[in-house]
Design an enzyme around this catalytic site. Structure first.
Site, PDB file in Angstrom:
ATOM      1  N   ASP A   1       0.813  -1.214   0.000  1.00  0.00           N
ATOM      2  CA  ASP A   1       0.000   0.000   0.000  1.00  0.00           C
ATOM      3  C   ASP A   1       0.848   1.266   0.000  1.00  0.00           C
ATOM      4  O   ASP A   1       0.378   2.329  -0.387  1.00  0.00           O
ATOM      5  CB  ASP A   1      -0.922  -0.015   1.219  1.00  0.00           C
ATOM      6  CG  ASP A   1      -1.889   1.146   1.225  1.00  0.00           C
ATOM      7  OD1 ASP A   1      -2.591   1.325   0.212  1.00  0.00           O
ATOM      8  OD2 ASP A   1      -1.944   1.883   2.225  1.00  0.00           O
TER       9      ASP A   1
ATOM     10  N   VAL B   1      -3.754   8.914  -3.853  1.00  0.00           N
ATOM     11  CA  VAL B   1      -2.831   8.526  -4.928  1.00  0.00           C
ATOM     12  C   VAL B   1      -3.527   8.594  -6.285  1.00  0.00           C
ATOM     13  O   VAL B   1      -2.946   9.063  -7.272  1.00  0.00           O
ATOM     14  CB  VAL B   1      -2.274   7.114  -4.676  1.00  0.00           C
ATOM     15  CG1 VAL B   1      -1.508   6.603  -5.888  1.00  0.00           C
ATOM     16  CG2 VAL B   1      -1.368   7.114  -3.453  1.00  0.00           C
TER      17      VAL B   1
ATOM     18  N   MET C   1      -7.548   5.881   3.153  1.00  0.00           N
ATOM     19  CA  MET C   1      -7.759   6.944   2.167  1.00  0.00           C
ATOM     20  C   MET C   1      -6.552   7.149   1.252  1.00  0.00           C
ATOM     21  O   MET C   1      -6.595   8.007   0.380  1.00  0.00           O
ATOM     22  CB  MET C   1      -8.056   8.257   2.903  1.00  0.00           C
ATOM     23  CG  MET C   1      -9.352   8.240   3.689  1.00  0.00           C
ATOM     24  SD  MET C   1     -10.802   7.965   2.632  1.00  0.00           S
ATOM     25  CE  MET C   1     -10.741   9.402   1.586  1.00  0.00           C
ATOM     26  N   ARG C   2      -5.481   6.367   1.459  1.00  0.00           N
ATOM     27  CA  ARG C   2      -4.299   6.575   0.635  1.00  0.00           C
ATOM     28  C   ARG C   2      -4.599   6.336  -0.834  1.00  0.00           C
ATOM     29  O   ARG C   2      -4.085   7.034  -1.716  1.00  0.00           O
ATOM     30  CB  ARG C   2      -3.159   5.683   1.111  1.00  0.00           C
ATOM     31  CG  ARG C   2      -1.849   5.933   0.356  1.00  0.00           C
ATOM     32  CD  ARG C   2      -0.687   5.138   0.914  1.00  0.00           C
ATOM     33  NE  ARG C   2      -0.238   5.712   2.170  1.00  0.00           N
ATOM     34  CZ  ARG C   2      -0.232   5.062   3.319  1.00  0.00           C
ATOM     35  NH1 ARG C   2      -0.659   3.814   3.378  1.00  0.00           N
ATOM     36  NH2 ARG C   2       0.197   5.637   4.412  1.00  0.00           N
ATOM     37  N   ALA C   3      -5.427   5.340  -1.130  1.00  0.00           N
ATOM     38  CA  ALA C   3      -5.740   5.035  -2.524  1.00  0.00           C
ATOM     39  C   ALA C   3      -6.433   6.218  -3.200  1.00  0.00           C
ATOM     40  O   ALA C   3      -6.131   6.550  -4.361  1.00  0.00           O
ATOM     41  CB  ALA C   3      -6.624   3.789  -2.608  1.00  0.00           C
TER      42      ALA C   3
END
Length: 705
Positions: free
Chosen positions: A194, A280, A275-277
């Protein structure tokens, strides 16, 4: 200095080249993880992209590559004079070797200066060297976990913090992080996956013309690298200028509400964690727009960003291949678009940014072959890769999610099989089709007794370069980790004889002591699975496969190598040579047929031979033998005595073993227990494998020592 293979001369690999270019445009995307088989130009392409990056201006003499226009206020070599002129240099490509230590990565106290001069000096590591450049990690899946943690934390925060041996240092560490890996050699943990912004799968082309062009260009480069590079210099310069232009345009790119809804809806549809996706994807979509020369993000940009940012983040079974269901992706994007239009029609307010034409056929500005530097070669092999047209090739890019071992289903007409009752003789040569594995579950740790010295992992106790300090020892070769207290204690009695005059401690080489540390190692877990007729009953074999699959999952999480020996009919087979690719073991297990007699002795002898060869290849990796059987032995002369002798041979070699007793039914012969006694192993039933009490049973493999 050797000439680097030109980036624009790489044939094919459009996804890989596009992902690298997007990170060059916007390093905030978070790097690229390149997954693929060997010989697919992964390393060549990564090294080539560094030559396209614009030169950087640095403070002369600064070991941390500070920008004169905005120097790092925490730079250990600072403070820097803002009036000082900068020096321009090429962007660095720094490679992190698989066997690097943590000190080499983050830096540490310069012990030689500390002991000789009495000064506290910091020796920078690779993170400092890679600041404002490219940090390349080949075979990132083989790095020790703690190194990957440090590496990716620095990539996420843009800084490196060093707190050790009395040194407290913080310095900037912003770089383009690229990792390559061969999935056959093992996977990264999900939480580490991730931390990479994008991921791409690379495979060798199956098109004859394209393969011919690859060979032609490689031979031309090997014959005369400088002439080959000169021939591609115009395309390289075009790509370099386009990266610089996209960087300048990037701050002007706007994300509209509709696009943000599509990003959020897509991440929610694929059930990604955190929420990283979303972040990104947003950064990738804006980089795609800037690369295409636009200030507005289109639906095609969002779709391409999802294909690059989500495959390694979606929820999946441990042995499933990464990938996205592109039909599901298109549905999520369309539904989000309709919801945004409905909200606007109901008076929710106009979109806060321009919404460009979502038609993917956007001509040159969409990043197609006409929109960037080109090159000759089949399939647009030369030049910069185009953005993918979602309407033109829906099958390109990523495979549909693999159903995994649980997807297999027994054929119709399944019924009772001969040879499954207590004491019944199996039908010789009666092979049964592969049966489905039961649902995997969490097992307790199987450990090897004693203290090993194998590769870092998470299974058995071992002396390692990392871990908790348990004492001090004389260094073997180069000093790895100084044990300061023990060193001072060794030097103290000799100060008068060495003529100490009060200016400092006099330390000699024999005084040096290094820290002895204990951590965990990965082992070679060799499964010996009975696939004979006595195991062929559907319900039993499904449970057996589920147990082995669960143990394989445990091995995956503990960074082990695994091997699989099966025995049935007239002999034993090495179904999976020892490998770090645990998912390969799951695939072989899924296809495992059953039936025939039970050559138990052959299975044990084959295991003994496999372990003997592996001991020669890697003597430091200790084995753990897991025998999955009901203990029956049929076929040949004196099958049970021969099996007992084979078991005692394994026990004499010092192999730690566990027997998983698969016998079922109201009448049990206890043959697996007898086998465990001959092996000097712990025995555990399939039912006990799930129970909390298995910990005491399995960890007691010291009887095998």
């Amino acid at each position: 200095m050797s000439t680097t293979y030109p980036f624009t001369a790489v044939v094919g690999q459009d996804d890989l080249r596009l992902a690298l270019l997007l990170n060059a445009v916007s390093p905030a995307v978070g790097g690229v993880l390149v997954r693929g088989e060997k010989g697919t130009a992964k390393t060549t392409t990564v090294r080539a992209v560094a030559a396209l990056l614009p030169h950087v201006t640095v403070v002369p003499g600064c070991r941390f590559s500070c920008d004169p226009a905005a120097p790092d206020p925490h730079c250990p070599d600072g403070p820097h004079d803002p009036a000082q002129d900068g020096a321009e240099r090429a962007t660095k490509l720094v490679e992190l070797p698989v066997g690097a230590s943590e000190d080499r990565l983050v830096g540490a106290l310069d012990f030689e200066r500390a002991l000789a001069e009495g000064v506290k000096a910091f020796e920078p590591g690779l993170l400092a060297e890679a600041h404002r450049g490219v940090l390349y990690v080949d075979e990132v899946n083989l790095l020790n976990d703690h190194l990957v943690d440090v590496l990716l934390d620095a990539a996420a925060t843009g800084a490196s913090y060093v707190e050790r041996e009395g040194v407290s240092v913080r310095h900037a560490a912003r770089f383009l992080l690229v990792g390559t890996m061969n999935p056959e050699e093992g996977e990264l943990r999900p939480q580490l996956l991730d931390r990479f912004g994008l991921t791409v799968e690379v495979t060798a082309s199956r098109e004859t013309d394209e393969r011919v062009e690859v060979v032609r260009r490689r031979l031309a480069y090997d014959d005369d690298p400088e002439q080959f590079a000169a021939r591609w210099a115009p395309q390289e310069q075009q790509a370099r200028e386009r990266i610089a232009a996209a960087r300048e345009l990037l701050p002007s790119v706007r994300l509209g509400d509709t696009v943000l809804r599509q990003i959020a809806a897509t991440c929610a549809a694929f059930e990604v964690d955190g929420m990283r996706a979303d972040i990104v994807m947003a950064r990738t979509a804006t980089a795609l727009a800037a690369w295409a020369g636009r200030t507005g993000v289109t639906a095609a940009d969002v779709r391409q960003a999802a294909l690059l940012a989500l495959p390694h983040r979606r929820r999946r079974n441990p042995f499933d291949a990464p990938g996205l269901d592109e039909e599901k992706l298109d549905q999520a994007l369309e539904q989000a678009r309709q919801e945004a239009e409905q909200a606007e029609a109901e008076g929710a307010g106009p979109d806060d940014g321009p919404e460009p034409d979502p038609d993917p056929d956007g001509g040159p500005e969409s990043g197609g072959p006409d929109g960037g530097p080109g090159g000759d070669g089949p399939g647009g092999g030369g030049g910069v890769p185009p953005q993918r047209d979602p309407a033109s090739d829906p099958g390109d890019g990523s495979a549909a999610p693999d159903a995994g071992p649980q997807s297999a289903s027994p054929p119709p007409g399944e019924g009772a099989q001969p040879g499954t009752g207590p004491g019944a003789a199996p039908a010789a040569g009666a092979e049964q089709p592969p049966s489905a594995a039961g649902e995997p579950y969490r097992t307790r740790a199987l450990t090897v007794p004693g203290l090993g010295e194998g590769a870092a992992g998470r299974r058995s106790r071992a002396r390692t370069a990392q871990g908790r300090t348990t004492g001090a020892e004389l260094p073997h070769g180069r000093l790895a980790a100084l044990h300061l207290t023990a060193t001072l204690r060794a030097a103290a009695p000799h100060q008068r004889a060495r003529g100490r005059d009060g200016t400092g401690l006099v330390v000699r080489r024999p005084d040096l002591r290094q820290a002895a540390r204990e951590g965990r190692e990965g082992n070679l877990v060799l499964f010996v699975v009975d696939a004979s007729g006595s195991m062929a009953a559907r319900r039993r074999m499904g449970a057996v496969k589920g147990a082995v699959l669960s143990l394989l999952l445990d091995a995956y999480q503990r960074r082990d190598k695994v091997g699989l020996v099966t025995f049935r009919g007239t002999g034993a087979e090495l179904a999976l040579p020892p490998t770090s690719s645990v998912d390969a073991g799951a695939a072989r297990l899924e296809k495992l047929p059953t039936g025939g007699r039970t050559p138990l002795a052959a299975g044990l002898l084959r295991a003994h031979e496999v372990l003997r060869v592996e001991r020669l290849r890697d003597a430091s990796r200790r084995p753990l033998l897991v025998v999955v059987t009901d203990g029956r032995a049929t076929g040949g002369v004196e099958p049970l005595p021969r099996a007992a002798r084979a078991a005692r041979l394994l026990a004499a070699s010092g192999v730690a073993s566990v027997v998983v007793d698969c016998e079922s039914g109201p009448v049990r012969l206890g043959l697996a227990g007898a086998l465990a006694r001959d092996l000097g192993a712990a025995a555990v039933t399939l039912e006990e494998l799930r129970a909390d009490t298995v910990s005491a049973l399995v960890k007691d493999v010291r009887r095998a020592a």
